[in-house]
Each structure stands twice: as C-alpha cells, then as structure tokens.
Write a protein that holds these residues in place. Structure first.
Motif, short mmCIF file in Angstrom:
data_model
loop_
_atom_site.label_atom_id
_atom_site.label_comp_id
_atom_site.label_asym_id
_atom_site.label_seq_id
_atom_site.Cartn_x
_atom_site.Cartn_y
_atom_site.Cartn_z
N VAL A 50 10.18 -9.48 10.03
CA VAL A 50 10.15 -8.22 9.28
C VAL A 50 11.53 -7.83 8.77
CG1 VAL A 50 8.16 -7.36 10.59
CG2 VAL A 50 10.48 -6.83 11.38
N LYS A 51 12.53 -8.62 9.07
CA LYS A 51 13.91 -8.31 8.71
C LYS A 51 14.04 -8.12 7.20
CE LYS A 51 18.66 -9.96 9.21
NZ LYS A 51 19.53 -11.03 9.77
N PRO A 52 14.58 -6.98 6.74
CA PRO A 52 14.72 -6.74 5.29
C PRO A 52 15.85 -7.56 4.69
CG PRO A 52 15.68 -4.94 6.52
CD PRO A 52 15.03 -5.84 7.53
N SER A 53 15.69 -7.97 3.42
CA SER A 53 16.75 -8.69 2.73
C SER A 53 17.80 -7.70 2.24
CB SER A 53 16.18 -9.46 1.53
OG SER A 53 15.71 -8.55 0.55
N GLY A 54 18.93 -8.22 1.85
CA GLY A 54 20.00 -7.35 1.35
C GLY A 54 19.85 -7.00 -0.10
N THR A 55 18.96 -7.69 -0.81
CA THR A 55 18.72 -7.40 -2.23
C THR A 55 17.54 -6.44 -2.35
OG1 THR A 55 17.28 -9.33 -2.45
CG2 THR A 55 19.62 -9.62 -2.96
N SER B 180 3.27 -1.01 11.20
CA SER B 180 4.16 -0.98 12.36
C SER B 180 5.62 -0.97 11.93
CB SER B 180 3.89 -2.19 13.27
OG SER B 180 3.92 -3.40 12.53
N TYR B 181 5.91 -1.52 10.76
CA TYR B 181 7.24 -1.47 10.15
C TYR B 181 7.05 -1.10 8.69
CZ TYR B 181 8.98 -4.36 14.09
OH TYR B 181 9.31 -4.85 15.32
N ASP C 145 13.36 -1.55 17.54
CA ASP C 145 13.94 -2.12 16.32
C ASP C 145 14.38 -1.06 15.32
OD1 ASP C 145 13.59 -4.79 17.09
OD2 ASP C 145 11.47 -4.74 16.47
N TYR C 146 14.20 0.21 15.67
CA TYR C 146 14.51 1.26 14.70
C TYR C 146 16.00 1.25 14.33
CZ TYR C 146 14.68 5.75 12.37
OH TYR C 146 14.85 6.73 11.43
N GLY C 147 16.87 1.06 15.30
CA GLY C 147 18.30 1.05 15.02
C GLY C 147 18.69 -0.03 14.04
N ALA C 148 18.05 -1.20 14.13
CA ALA C 148 18.37 -2.31 13.24
C ALA C 148 17.91 -2.03 11.81
CB ALA C 148 17.72 -3.59 13.75
N LEU C 149 16.97 -1.13 11.63
CA LEU C 149 16.45 -0.81 10.30
C LEU C 149 17.03 0.47 9.72
CD1 LEU C 149 12.69 -1.68 10.88
CD2 LEU C 149 14.27 -2.90 9.38
N LYS C 150 17.77 1.23 10.53
CA LYS C 150 18.25 2.53 10.12
C LYS C 150 19.04 2.47 8.81
CE LYS C 150 19.25 6.94 10.44
NZ LYS C 150 18.24 7.98 10.22
N SER C 151 19.96 1.51 8.68
CA SER C 151 20.79 1.44 7.46
C SER C 151 19.93 1.12 6.23
CB SER C 151 21.88 0.38 7.63
OG SER C 151 21.32 -0.90 7.87
#
Length: 489
Positions: A331-336, A376-377, A471-477
């Motif tokens: 589920v990790k978001p890309s930087g683009t 969930s995400y 995992d919320y902290g990892a997605l906060k930004s």
C-alpha cells in the motif's frame, strides 16, 4: 342639527335586518391527502430497491417474525392507516419490528417500514405510535427517497447499505457517493421532507381516528428526555415548532372524538418490554458474524423469497472475521502524484493509488487497501450539506455525530480544532475505530483524520484519511501533501 325621521328609521331597519341574518361561519374542511407528485424513478424500481434493502436488513438487524404478537399488532395498526390512502396513490406497505433498544423508525422506498422495539416502549399511547408510523408512511407516500437522489445513486447506495448497517470502517461510506452514510438518502430527510411527512402524517392519523397532536408530543418528549432519543431525532430533523405547525393545520378540520389508546396497545407494550432487544453496538457486532441472518432465518422472520440470499450471506459471514493484514509495501504510496477533479473540487494523490467516483465524492486508495467492501488505507473526499448548522464548528460536530451513528464503536479522540487549508479556515478532528484488517482474528486499531472546510455551491467539503494505527505515521506526510493540494473550483 335636524335629523330626518326617515333616515333614522331606515338605519334602524337596516340594523335590524343585519342582526337577523345568521352569522357567517367558516365550514370545517375535511382534509385530503396531497398529490405526491412524480419522480425520475418508476414505482416498480422504487419497490425493487426497497425489497433489496429489506434483504440487507435481514442480514444486519434482528427482526421479529410475523408470528410475533408485537409484529402482528404493528401490522394491524399499519393496515388500518393504509386504508386511509387512495388505492391509486398507495404502496404495498410492509411493517416490521426491529429488536433494538434505541428509539428509531425508518421507511424504505416502495413501502417497507421498520419500527424499533424501543419506539413502542417509548410511546405513551397508541396514538403516538400511530403518529410515528404515519410519519414514516408519509415519506413513502411522498416518495422522498426517490426525489432526493438520481436513480444511479440510490442503486449504488443499496449496494453498500449492508456495509453501512453492519458498522465497519469509514471507508464504507464512500462506496456510492454517500455523504455521511446510507441514511443520508435512504433513512434521513431534510427539514422540508420532515415538515411534509408531519403534514401528510397528520392527515393519515386524523382519518384513522387519532389526534395528530400526539405525533408532535412524541417528538417533544424525546427532545426533553434525551437518552436514546437523539438517534431518532437525528434521523428526523426538526422542521420547526411541530406543535404549532400541526395545530395550525388541523384547526379547521371537523371535530371528532379521537382514539387515544387501546387495550391492544397496552398488551403489546407490556409484551415489548419483555422481548429480547439489543443495543446498536450489539447489533453491529452480531452483523459482522452473520448472527442476525441466522437468527432471522431460524425464527421465520425472513420471507421464503429472500431466504436463499440471506442464508448465503450468513454462511459467508460465519467463517469470516477481520481480513488478513497486508504488508505496508503493498500500500506504500509513490512519490509522484496525479490530480483528479470531481464536482467542484480537485485533489492530488499518489500515482500508484486508484480512484473510484461516487455521486458527490471520490475514494482514493491503493488496491490492497480495499477489503470487505471497505477501505483500510486511503482517503475519502466528499461534500455534505448541513442547513441546520450556524457555524463551521457545528457542521464538524454534526458530521462527527453522524459518522459515529453510522459506525458503532467509533470514537472521537480529542477536540475539534482549527486548521488552515490553502488560506481557508477549516476544522479537524481525530477519530478512532476498528480496521477491516486484523491479526489473530481480531481487528486492528484504526486511526481516521477528519478535515472539514467550506466547499462548492454552499456545501462543505470534508476529507477522511484512513489507516491502521500502526501505519498511520508512515502515511502522515502523504496525507498532508494531499490535503495541501485540495482546491475548491
């Protein structure tokens, strides 16, 4: 000054004639039901939608079988009032009783009506219960659900209604452009709809022999007592001074001796006080395991025509708990980022996530972040109307309350705070609940970040950022970057 005897006599004669005339009185007028108007949905489609929703309710709520004395009494009372509606404008009304402690009642398109046991217990007399039922019948008669939304939105909502009734996470709310929950269109109405349902319901009550003022008294009693009343009042927003409006409406109707109550009502109220009923939280928990589908089948509450569908749902739920947790890498978001425009607003999002549009909303989530018909995400971006609110704080509180009512077990973790979104003042709050994902058969804790701001066309725009707490902290930004990109167009 000399006066003419003739003129004095003429005046006297005229006065005598006037006094001899009978007083002009306003004749009492027997009330007639208004023309319900037309909608973009056919009667057949409205009935089909209502029956689909009924099937979902049998999966999600404990319903008394038709053989129950309580259900039989409610059905007889409903049929008595149904007779007051002209056949060409009536509907195939159904009357059911939900084994729920909280006070509530709701109507579905095409005629199905559900009354909580808690409502029967709260009614002071038969007239008050009849008033609640007549009010719900009027929503069907006036076709309020069908008038409020396009056909495609109602159909989509019925597809998601099971998830809404069953509790679950906030992600379920976005499945069909649902602004606050399925109740926004199917179960809750505007103040105008409520006023109209009061007015039409008063006519049905009067024609059935009940004092329409008892409907107003029931609402007023709930407002004063609080307790389990707020849920009912939330689903039935106050259109104003009900007593005054109904009193003004009926003042020129022919007087009659009203039926206040009956021995049957007293017997059924005593019966309902002893029947097994459940809280909203208990009902939510039971729905997740398929308990109510099984119970409704075993008691005979489910009609034969729906038994197979409800049984299949019960079998599927019996072996299911929370969905298995997914690795963060999935589920990790890309930087683009890419941008999407939707109904007066735009937002940027990770290019490896997907979007799904509803009538007034958009859901943005990674493929692996959607499970069990819930998110969930991901992020929900939507608009909501709140004509009752006088401030942004009130809108935020109303929205949070509605979310909590649609999702038993959800809680607010902190105060509503101010936030600036691209130079616009908004409000934010943190919420917590259970994720559809789990470990060892138990749901993971979930964190939900709610942000609200003025939106397009007088509506309010809100975003709900969703993730398991771990995992919320990892997605906060990423979530903050998405929020910074929001524009009202």
């Amino acid at each position: 000054m000399n006066r003419s005897p003739l003129s004095t006599r003429a005046v006297a004669v005229a006065l005598a004639v006037l006094l001899a005339l009978p007083a002009v009185a306003v004749s009492p007028t027997t009330p007639q039901l208004p023309n319900p108007g037309s909608t973009r949905m056919s009667r057949e489609d409205q009935q089909k939608l209502g029956l689909q929703a009924v099937a979902e309710i049998y999966k999600q709520m404990p319903v008394l079988p038709d053989s129950s004395p309580i259900a039989q009494y409610v059905q007889q009372l409903g049929k008595k009032m149904e007779k007051q509606i002209p056949p060409d404008k009536s509907w195939p009304y159904q009357f059911h009783v939900v084994q729920q402690k909280e006070i509530n009642a709701f109507a579905l398109p095409g005629g199905p009506i559900f009354i909580n046991v808690g409502t029967i217990n709260a009614a002071a007399n038969e007239a008050q219960l009849a008033g609640v039922m007549a009010h719900e019948m009027s929503h069907v008669y006036m076709q309020h659900s069908a008038k409020q939304a396009p056909k495609r939105q109602l159909a989509a909502i019925l597809g998601a209604v099971g998830g809404i009734f069953g509790g679950g996470v906030l992600g379920t709310l976005a499945q069909a452009g649902i602004q606050v929950g399925a109740g926004t269109v199917l179960l809750r109405y505007s103040r105008g709809d409520e006023a109209q349902a009061d007015s039409v319901g008063a006519i049905i009550m009067y024609k059935s022999g009940y004092n329409p003022m008892e409907l107003a008294r029931f609402f007023e009693t709930l407002a004063k007592e609080g307790g389990s009343g707020p849920q009912f009042l939330s689903d039935h927003p106050n259109p104003g001074n009900r007593s005054s409006a109904i009193g003004k409406q009926i003042r020129n109707w022919p007087s009659q001796k009203y039926l206040a109550s009956s021995q049957s009502f007293q017997d059924v109220k005593k019966e309902s006080a002893g029947v097994k009923s459940y809280s909203a939280q208990e009902i939510s928990d039971g729905a997740k395991t398929g308990l109510w589908a099984k119970q409704n089948i075993s008691t005979g509450a489910v009609p034969a025509s729906m038994k197979d569908a409800v049984q299949a749902s019960a079998n599927a739920s019996a072996g299911s708990t929370a969905a298995a947790d997914v690795p963060f890498e999935q589920v990790k978001p890309s930087g683009t980022f890419t941008e999407v425009h939707q109904n007066g607003f735009s937002v940027s999002y990770p290019s490896n996530w997907s979007t799904a549009s509803g009538q007034n909303s958009i859901t943005i989530a990674p493929k692996a972040g959607v499970s069990q018909n819930a998110i969930s995400y991901g992020v929900i971006v939507s608009t909501v109307q709140d004509q009752n609110a006088g401030s942004l704080d009130q809108v935020a509180n109303d929205l949070i309350k509605s979310l909590q009512q649609s999702n038993p077990g959800m809680r607010q973790t902190g105060d509503v705070r101010g936030i600036e979104i691209n130079g616009v003042q908004g409000r934010t709050a943190d919420l917590a609940g259970n994720s559809p994902l789990g470990q060892n058969g138990k749901p993971l804790p979930e964190r939900d970040w709610l942000v609200l701001a003025p939106g397009p066309n007088g509506a309010y725009l809100y975003l709900i950022f969703i993730a398991p707490e771990k995992d919320y902290g990892a997605l906060k930004s990423t979530y903050q970057r998405m929020l910074d990109s929001v524009r009202v167009e």
